[in-house]
Design an enzyme around this catalytic site. Structure first.
Site, PDB file in Angstrom:
ATOM      1  N   VAL A  14       0.835  -1.209   0.000  1.00 50.96           N
ATOM      2  CA  VAL A  14       0.000   0.000   0.000  1.00 50.96           C
ATOM      3  C   VAL A  14       0.868   1.256   0.000  1.00 50.96           C
ATOM      4  O   VAL A  14       0.585   2.221  -0.715  1.00 50.96           O
ATOM      5  CB  VAL A  14      -0.966  -0.001   1.198  1.00 50.96           C
ATOM      6  CG1 VAL A  14      -1.781   1.291   1.242  1.00 50.96           C
ATOM      7  CG2 VAL A  14      -1.902  -1.201   1.125  1.00 50.96           C
ATOM      8  N   GLU A 129     -10.260   5.826   5.840  1.00 51.69           N
ATOM      9  CA  GLU A 129     -11.138   5.245   4.821  1.00 51.69           C
ATOM     10  C   GLU A 129     -10.669   3.869   4.364  1.00 51.69           C
ATOM     11  O   GLU A 129     -11.465   2.950   4.181  1.00 51.69           O
ATOM     12  CB  GLU A 129     -11.214   6.183   3.619  1.00 51.69           C
ATOM     13  CG  GLU A 129     -12.163   5.726   2.526  1.00 51.69           C
ATOM     14  CD  GLU A 129     -13.611   5.748   2.976  1.00 51.69           C
ATOM     15  OE1 GLU A 129     -14.192   4.654   3.144  1.00 51.69           O
ATOM     16  OE2 GLU A 129     -14.146   6.836   3.168  1.00 51.69           O
ATOM     17  N   GLY A 187      -1.889 -15.992  -3.794  1.00 50.28           N
ATOM     18  CA  GLY A 187      -1.603 -14.809  -2.984  1.00 50.28           C
ATOM     19  C   GLY A 187      -2.837 -14.125  -2.430  1.00 50.28           C
ATOM     20  O   GLY A 187      -2.738 -13.052  -1.826  1.00 50.28           O
ATOM     21  N   LYS A 205     -13.673  -4.938  10.879  1.00 52.55           N
ATOM     22  CA  LYS A 205     -14.261  -3.956   9.960  1.00 52.55           C
ATOM     23  C   LYS A 205     -15.707  -3.641  10.330  1.00 52.55           C
ATOM     24  O   LYS A 205     -16.144  -2.480  10.255  1.00 52.55           O
ATOM     25  CB  LYS A 205     -14.168  -4.483   8.524  1.00 52.55           C
ATOM     26  CG  LYS A 205     -12.724  -4.622   8.042  1.00 52.55           C
ATOM     27  CD  LYS A 205     -12.641  -5.311   6.693  1.00 52.55           C
ATOM     28  CE  LYS A 205     -11.202  -5.427   6.223  1.00 52.55           C
ATOM     29  NZ  LYS A 205     -11.081  -6.163   4.939  1.00 52.55           N
ATOM     30  N   GLY A 302      -5.737  -4.596  -2.336  1.00 53.76           N
ATOM     31  CA  GLY A 302      -4.838  -4.399  -3.472  1.00 53.76           C
ATOM     32  C   GLY A 302      -4.106  -3.076  -3.368  1.00 53.76           C
ATOM     33  O   GLY A 302      -4.565  -2.130  -2.717  1.00 53.76           O
TER      34      GLY A 302
END
Length: 428
Positions: A14, A129, A187, A205, A302
């Site tokens: 990230v 976010e 992965g 979450k 991702g």
């Protein structure tokens, strides 16, 4: 124009994405915020390591305090993950008046209230976010987009790993073990997939989403959690034959200020939009009293999707700096937390049983449901040549968790029931 200087804690997947966007979209960002945004320093574990994204060695540091103690740095972006030392670094940065952008779901689920309170005390922004659904802008939507509405329910597919596994099991009729191994090879799943497959990632979450949606401080311990490790291909096929898809759903619901939050494998009616969310994608379904039903869909993880959310938060911080309003719109829970009891949480249920194949068995089973005040929507006996007993699949009408627990406890003592093979909540 003086640049806004940013310290980046972490240059993994990230963090690399954040660098790519900030440096590659500099013209667009300047037009939005009125000044350049510069990643001044980046925390890495090893400065000598060869990296996918080229960056001058002078901007790298192996000591986080080089960033936290630098008075020229206005914003700290934390994408290193984990609880410690991230918590210590963030609180220290806030203490020094630096604004925070983080993608750290574990930290915000467990210590979000402490961090937000410190930010309010110091008139600093904390935006997170990317911590919930990757590239889906759900947090800002809940805080701002639904500010005039009253949210009654949030349902989410918020873990891409488990959704990939369940999608492949449904499409290919494969076993959980086989698909998990494939997900690890691709992965999509970690070598130790416990946090994903046991529902803990989704639970963190949902604690965040429930806190935002209902304005009460919810923690991980408030979420009832069940993972997907016991989901069988037989359960999925039975569900499909009855018009359902199995999804790991996070469900947060409120009624009369009483809140219930859970994560569990759920039979979702095929006509419901969440049933068609496949692969590693995420989706969050929000019910508002005024707006009705809305759904937000997109990539839940991702490099670039998550980095997009991080940089959007960074832009929001800088805009607030230009307006001089940092910390003024900070979300801090203000309602008392009141959790639903098992008597107050209700839904339909799917139950699959192996029973003696003889007369009178169904009558004994339905009598248990009647005694526990659970009514039945459908009862199906399917031929199963793999077993010598009979197999019965039951879908109930709405029943409380407490009532279903009484049913299952009675089944454990009923001599005609050989095994309770599976029990799922039903939605849609």
């Amino acid at each position: 124009m003086e640049p806004i200087k940013v310290g980046l804690l972490g240059m993994g997947t990230v963090g690399t994405g954040v660098l790519r966007i900030v440096e590659g979209h500099q013209d667009d960002l300047q037009k939005q915020v009125g000044s350049p945004i510069r990643i001044e320093k980046v925390l890495v574990q090893d400065k000598s390591k060869t990296r996918r994204y080229a960056i001058e060695s002078g901007r790298l540091t192996e000591d986080a305090w080089d960033i936290i103690n630098d008075p020229a740095i206005d914003v700290v972006v934390e994408v290193m993950g984990g609880i410690e030392p991230a918590k210590t670094y963030i609180l220290a940065a806030l203490e020094r008046g630096k604004h925070i952008v983080t993608a750290n779901k574990d930290l915000m689920a467990l210590h979000g209230t402490d961090i937000l309170n410190k930010a309010a005390e110091k008139n600093c922004d904390v935006f997170y976010e990317a911590s919930v659904a990757g590239g889906i802008p759900i947090i800002r939507t809940l805080i701002e987009g639904f500010s005039s509405d009253r949210i009654t329910k949030i349902m989410g597919i918020v873990n891409g790993t488990t959704n990939y596994i369940l999608t492949k099991m449904s499409q290919e009729g494969a076993s959980y073990e086989d698909v998990l191994k494939e997900a690890q090879e691709l992965g999509y799943a970690e070598a130790d997939p416990t946090s994903d497959v046991e529902g803990l990632d989704a639970a963190r979450k949902m604690a965040i989403l429930g806190t935002l949606g209902f304005h009460a401080s919810l923690s991980l311990s408030d979420v009832k959690v069940k993972g997907i490790t016991q989901v069988s291909k037989e359960d999925i096929q039975y569900g499909k034959s009855l018009g359902y898809e199995v999804k790991l759903l996070g469900i947060a619901e409120r009624q009369d200020d009483m809140i219930g939050v859970s994560v569990q494998p759920t039979m979702v009616k095929k006509t419901h939009p969440l049933a068609s969310v496949g692969g590693v994608f995420n989706a969050v379904y929000v019910y508002g009293e005024a707006v009705g039903e809305t759904m937000f869909y997109g990539p839940g993880a991702g490099e670039m999707p998550t980095a997009t959310s991080v940089v959007a938060d960074l832009v929001a911080v800088v805009k607030n700096m230009k307006l001089g309003v940092n910390g003024r719109n900070m979300f801090v829970p203000y309602k008392e937390k009141k959790l639903k009891t098992d008597e107050q949480i209700a839904s339909k249920y799917f139950v699959r049983l192996h029973v003696d194949d003889k007369a009178g068995v169904l009558a004994k089973i339905t009598q248990v449901f009647a005694e526990c005040e659970v009514s039945l929507e459908s009862v199906v006996q399917q031929p199963n040549h793999a077993i010598t007993d009979a197999e019965i699949v039951i879908v109930t009408h709405d029943a409380s968790v407490a009532s279903m627990n009484r049913v299952l406890a009675a089944f454990e003592t009923l001599d005609v029931i050989q095994a309770i093979k599976s029990v799922y909540r039903v939605e849609g």
